[in-house]
Scaffold this motif. Structure first.
Motif: not given
Length: 152
Positions: A23-24, A26-28, A30-31, A114, A118, A121
């Motif tokens: 999950h993380f 995928e987040t990275l 997107r960032l 990035r 981050l 967030l």
């Protein structure tokens, strides 16, 4: 303490960690700024930045691509001025790939964009959650080192 593995099954905690990492990841992704560099190109440049010049044959396996695909990638990076090929000083038949100043700048720009995303967030975490993330960094670095050791 690591939970015991029984019947060759993965402990539930390990499965949860794997799902959390996925999950993380995928987040990275997107960032990561959209741009001319593919994930593989950026990863290859980071490897050259971090570890210095590599023979072409040392680059493809860690990136999970074929040698012809890496040759094409390096050719593209070279045309864009991000990497360069030179003769291997220990074996004139072999080619060594290294990152250029423009390649370092491209990697630095991606990292900066990035990091800024981050950081925004991280502002949404409680102080305790933020501290937990910071406290986990040494363990995450060690996991990365273990993965690199297994790949080589």
């Amino acid at each position: 303490m690591q939970p015991a593995i029984t019947d060759q099954t993965m402990p539930a905690e390990d499965a949860a960690v794997a799902a959390g990492f996925e999950h993380f990841y995928e987040t990275l992704r997107r960032l990561t700024p959209r741009g001319p560099l593919s994930l593989t190109a950026a990863s290859t440049l980071r490897r050259l930045e971090r570890s210095g010049p590599h023979r072409l044959c040392e680059l493809y396996a860690p990136e999970g691509i074929s040698q012809p695909a890496m040759t094409q990638l390096v050719t593209r990076l070279e045309k864009e001025g991000l990497a360069e090929r030179t003769a291997d000083p220990t074996d004139g038949r072999a080619v060594v790939v290294s990152i250029t100043d423009a390649g370092r700048e491209a990697v630095s720009h991606r990292r900066q964009v990035r990091a800024e995303a981050l950081s925004a967030l991280l502002q949404g975490l409680t102080p305790e959650q933020y501290e937990a993330v910071v406290a986990a960094l040494p363990a995450l670095e060690r996991l990365s080192d273990l993965a690199a050791e297994q790949a080589s």
